[in-house]
Design an enzyme around this catalytic site. Structure first.
Site: not given
Ligand code: TRP
Ligand code: ZN
Ligand code: CA
Length: 450
Positions: A137, A149, A183-184, A212, A314, A318
């Protein structure tokens, strides 16, 4: 013995071409635009036949977060539904994808008097009947910039999509990336997308991966416990770097994957924690601070670019790339693929049941409603035999009852079983019991055809 797969050989030519393309992508990933050092080889054909994902440069992911922060700062401090910062965020992501060769679509909807937007980006190619989706989102709450977020998930999905373009990946599945609005306010954008997807297109979505909150400042490493194939690819990746994971429990259904799950689409995802408190056991295995929230700035004004743990961001970026490469480049198993066990198993006379096992792996989701069970039992009075198929979870499907009047030899036939409530992958068993004295026999072979 190892059950044999009776399928056609893979297409060598296509696979070789794809490996060559990823080798070129490995060179691009090392170019000056991506400063992070790869933490593993960029190009290899890994043992399961899928292609190895490139390292996603953390600096690129963080550059997107810097842009989201600037957008919020320039638009009243947030990127919320119905506010100018939301549309500016969407325009930023869309421009990157358009430049990279994606086919983008902006889907509009209306919620509480404001126009909302989803952004959908299709990577040309792949099997249109096998669509692998990843999404995040893009909206924040109105109280802050929403960098963890969910700038974090939005940036990780964006950078993974851009890596697909850099690699000029030729996946077997069709890849589709999505950024959801509102979304919120209750998963509004993703629900709108799913509800407006024609049922034929819905059936083509083989999986949806949700990110998310993937850079929480005091992170946990949570994997959604949903579709087993998606869950496994994430768990395997984390196991490979020696980082323990836990199952996500801070609110199943609290993000956009629920919109997909609700209509039966297999889902999975990653999460580093919101307002819940990190336990001492979790701090012992992950570091960070026990007794503090995973994200103390959850839904507040301090959710800025300083509210990010780089290592978590990170790793999850990945991990997503790994999942897209693994699930997206796997050769689809042809329909009707069989798994067979040809080892003889003696059936003792009027005695306990015997079983013969078959391990099925590499499939997605459940077994078919018309699972074919080919049985070849040699026996001198087949009426003695009771035969069941046992699913990986032990559920028994009766294939044949005993019958004192059936004096014919052998059970050589194919049964059809509705196994659609069973996970395809796992160890299936054929269970055979001889329940009357005198005649005997053996399981010669049996096979499952999916
Ligand atoms: N965006 C979600 C929310 O505000 C964040 C969240 C909370 C979440 N719990 C979760 C995301 C569990 C995924 C899984 O509610
Ligand atoms: Zn949220
Ligand atoms: Ca017997």
């Amino acid at each position: 013995m190892t059950p044999s797969r009776s399928s056609l050989p893979r297409s060598i030519a296509r696979r070789t071409a794809a490996v060559a393309l990823v080798a070129v992508a490995g060179l691009l990933a090392a170019s000056p635009t991506s400063s992070a050092m790869p933490d593993r080889p960029a190009a290899a054909d890994v043992s399961d036949g899928t292609l190895a994902a490139p390292d996603i440069p953390l600096s690129n992911v963080k550059a997107h977060l810097t842009q989201f922060q600037s957008i919020a700062t320039a638009n009243g401090g947030n990127r919320a539904h119905g506010r100018t910062g939301y549309k500016a965020s969407l325009d930023y992501v869309k421009a990157k994808l358009d430049a990279a060769g994606f086919t983008t679509t902006v889907q509009q909807f209306t919620y509480s008097g404001s126009t909302g937007y989803n952004l959908i980006a299709d990577w040309p190619g792949g099997d249109p009947n096998q669509v692998l989706m990843a999404g995040a989102h893009l909206d924040s709450v109105s109280s802050g910039a929403g960098i963890n977020d969910n700038g974090s998930g939005s940036a990780a999905v964006l950078e993974t999509a851009l890596a697909v373009s850099r690699a000029q990946l030729q996946p077997t599945k069709h890849l589709r990336f999505a950024w959801w609005g509102a979304e919120e306010l209750g998963l509004v954008g993703s629900r709108y997308y799913v509800n407006n997807l024609p049922s034929t297109d819905r059936a083509r979505v083989s999986g949806y991966i949700n990110l998310d909150m993937v850079g929480s400042p005091n992170p946990g490493y949570f994997v959604y416990d949903d579709d087993p194939a998606i869950e496994k690819v994430f768990k395997d990746w984390y196991a490979g770097i020696g980082v323990p994971t836990e199952i996500e429990t801070e609110g199943d259904g609290r993000s956009d994957h629920a919109s997909f799950k609700n209509v039966g689409i297999p889902v999975g995802g990653l999460f580093t924690g919101a307002s819940r408190t990190k336990t001492s056991a979790q701090a012992a295995k992950w570091g960070g601070t026990s007794g503090h929230a995973f994200d103390r700035c959850y839904h507040s004004s301090c959710d800025t670019t300083t509210n990010i743990n780089d290592t978590a961001l990170d790793r999850n970026s990945d991990a997503l790339a790994h999942a897209i490469w693994t699930l997206g480049t796997a050769e689809p198993l042809p329909p009707g693929e069989s798994y067979e066990n040809t080892t003889d198993v003696a059936i003792p006379d009027n005695a306990a049941a015997v079983t013969s096992a078959l391990t099925v792996s590499g499939r997605t989701g459940n077994a078919p409603a018309a699972l074919r069970v080919g049985v070849d039992i040699k026996h001198t009075w087949r009426g003695d035999l009771v035969v069941d198929l046992l699913a990986p979870d032990g559920t028994a499907y009766r294939l044949k009852n005993s019958s004192s009047s059936d004096s014919a030899d052998n059970v050589i036939t194919t049964y059809t079983v509705d196994a659609s409530s069973e996970t395809a992958n796992g160890t299936w068993r054929l269970r055979v019991q001889d329940v009357a004295a005198q005649d005997t026999g053996y399981i010669d072979s049996w096979k499952l055809t999916f």
